[in-house]
Motif scaffolding. Structure first.
Motif, PDB file in Angstrom:
ATOM      1  N   TRP A 180      22.551  37.593  64.212  1.00  0.00           N
ATOM      2  CA  TRP A 180      23.150  38.707  63.477  1.00  0.00           C
ATOM      3  C   TRP A 180      24.424  38.313  62.747  1.00  0.00           C
ATOM      4  O   TRP A 180      24.915  39.053  61.907  1.00  0.00           O
ATOM      5  CB  TRP A 180      23.428  39.858  64.444  1.00  0.00           C
ATOM      6  N   GLN A 181      24.963  37.146  63.053  1.00  0.00           N
ATOM      7  CA  GLN A 181      26.159  36.683  62.359  1.00  0.00           C
ATOM      8  C   GLN A 181      25.891  36.374  60.889  1.00  0.00           C
ATOM      9  O   GLN A 181      26.827  36.222  60.103  1.00  0.00           O
ATOM     10  CB  GLN A 181      26.714  35.431  63.054  1.00  0.00           C
ATOM     11  N   VAL A 182      24.612  36.299  60.522  1.00  0.00           N
ATOM     12  CA  VAL A 182      24.270  36.049  59.119  1.00  0.00           C
ATOM     13  C   VAL A 182      24.786  37.160  58.223  1.00  0.00           C
ATOM     14  O   VAL A 182      25.176  36.929  57.064  1.00  0.00           O
ATOM     15  CB  VAL A 182      22.741  35.888  58.983  1.00  0.00           C
ATOM     16  N   PHE A 183      24.833  38.381  58.728  1.00  0.00           N
ATOM     17  CA  PHE A 183      25.268  39.500  57.916  1.00  0.00           C
ATOM     18  C   PHE A 183      26.763  39.414  57.571  1.00  0.00           C
ATOM     19  O   PHE A 183      27.196  39.949  56.554  1.00  0.00           O
ATOM     20  CB  PHE A 183      24.988  40.815  58.643  1.00  0.00           C
ATOM     21  N   THR A 184      27.525  38.752  58.402  1.00  0.00           N
ATOM     22  CA  THR A 184      28.957  38.569  58.119  1.00  0.00           C
ATOM     23  C   THR A 184      29.258  37.208  57.522  1.00  0.00           C
ATOM     24  O   THR A 184      30.337  37.008  56.977  1.00  0.00           O
ATOM     25  CB  THR A 184      29.771  38.749  59.418  1.00  0.00           C
ATOM     26  N   ALA A 185      28.332  36.261  57.639  1.00  0.00           N
ATOM     27  CA  ALA A 185      28.535  34.915  57.080  1.00  0.00           C
ATOM     28  C   ALA A 185      27.252  34.477  56.386  1.00  0.00           C
ATOM     29  O   ALA A 185      26.511  33.606  56.876  1.00  0.00           O
ATOM     30  CB  ALA A 185      28.937  33.929  58.178  1.00  0.00           C
ATOM     31  N   PRO A 186      26.929  35.056  55.242  1.00  0.00           N
ATOM     32  CA  PRO A 186      25.679  34.709  54.549  1.00  0.00           C
ATOM     33  C   PRO A 186      25.622  33.266  54.071  1.00  0.00           C
ATOM     34  O   PRO A 186      24.535  32.768  53.749  1.00  0.00           O
ATOM     35  CB  PRO A 186      25.653  35.688  53.369  1.00  0.00           C
TER      36      PRO A 186
END
Length: 292
Positions: free
Chosen positions: A61-67
């Protein structure tokens, strides 16, 4: 207003529940359930687009804050992994013949049980229904010995034969019930026009049985593609299907997440795409064939 009229005017509990379930609240609930069901697939997709370092450091889910973490290098490594690519081909060579054979043989047998007269027809159909409850695990040892004696153990042919044998009872049961609902007058009119059994089957029964046949093909495809137990025992260890190949990757390379994540997503997305593309035929065919 009389007492009887007041009682009739008052909505019952069942009617109130039916009204509420048809409203927007139920639709929102179903959407949330659908999103929750898709969450593992979305998580696997996003994990396959992250580097092994990022995967070990934080959740998908960290992809949403660090694309910026998104990369396609994992899929490049996947295509360069001969074990995974060969396993995908082996899976196709098993799944496609097993699906086609079950659909063809099941259609012919379903038509025979529904509209052809032969000695012991009803008793043979009861045997087919009884085979539905036979678990796959019961046949693993005796079938392994049989396949070893005839020389098809650990071969693609052996896996296909096993899947066809265990897929036919459900196929015959489903299609026989669906074909039996075809109006008799329609078949008799075709016979009066000079149609034989083969022409009657190909020109009348098959077009009308399209939804059931499509649902059977989807069900068989999903079962064979996602199978691991039968493939683990009967498939060639040198060219295993994708499910076994991924399991071997876990055993031999425990931290090989850059191959496991995209490989697992590819093996998952193909049957999902098939199901969603034909889900309407799947539902209509199963409901029509299962309810007499």
């Amino acid at each position: 207003m009389s007492t009887d009229s007041a009682v009739k005017a008052k909505p019952t509990l069942a009617s109130r529940v039916a009204t509420r379930t048809g409203g927007g609240a139920m639709r929102v609930f179903l959407v949330l359930v659908g999103l929750f069901w898709l969450m593992p697939t979305v998580g696997l997709l996003l994990s396959s687009l992250r580097s092994p370092t990022d995967i070990n450091a934080s959740g998908w889910w960290q992809v949403f804050t660090a694309p910026a973490e998104i990369t396609t290098e994992n899929y490049s490594r996947l295509l360069a992994n001969d074990t995974i690519t060969d396993s995908l081909l082996a899976t196709v060579l098993i799944t496609v013949p097993a699906t086609i054979l079950v659909v063809v043989i099941g259609s012919l047998a379903g038509y025979a049980f529904a509209w052809m007269e032969f000695p012991g027809r009803d008793w043979w159909f009861l045997v087919v229904v009884g085979l539905l409850v036979v678990p796959v695990q019961v046949a693993l040892v005796p079938v392994s010995k049989l396949f070893g004696e005839i020389g098809i153990f650990e071969t693609t042919v052996g896996v296909v034969v096993f899947h066809v044998a265990f897929g036919l009872p459900f196929a015959i049961f489903l299609l026989r019930n669906f074909f039996a609902e075809i109006p008799r007058e329609l078949l008799e009119a075709a016979r009066l026009d000079g149609a034989g059994e083969i022409r009657l089957f190909t020109r009348v029964v098959l077009p009308l049985g399209g939804p059931a046949i499509a649902s059977l093909g989807i069900f068989q495809f999903l079962w064979v593609w996602n199978d691991m137990l039968v493939a683990l025992i009967f498939a060639d260890s040198e060219s295993p299907p994708i499910t076994v190949a991924l399991q071997q990757q876990v055993r031999q390379f425990g931290n090989n997440i850059d191959v496991l994540a995209p490989g697992a997503f590819v093996s998952m997305v193909i049957p999902l795409a098939v199901f969603f593309a034909f889900q309407r035929q799947f539902v209509s065919g199963v409901m029509a064939g299962a309810v007499k």
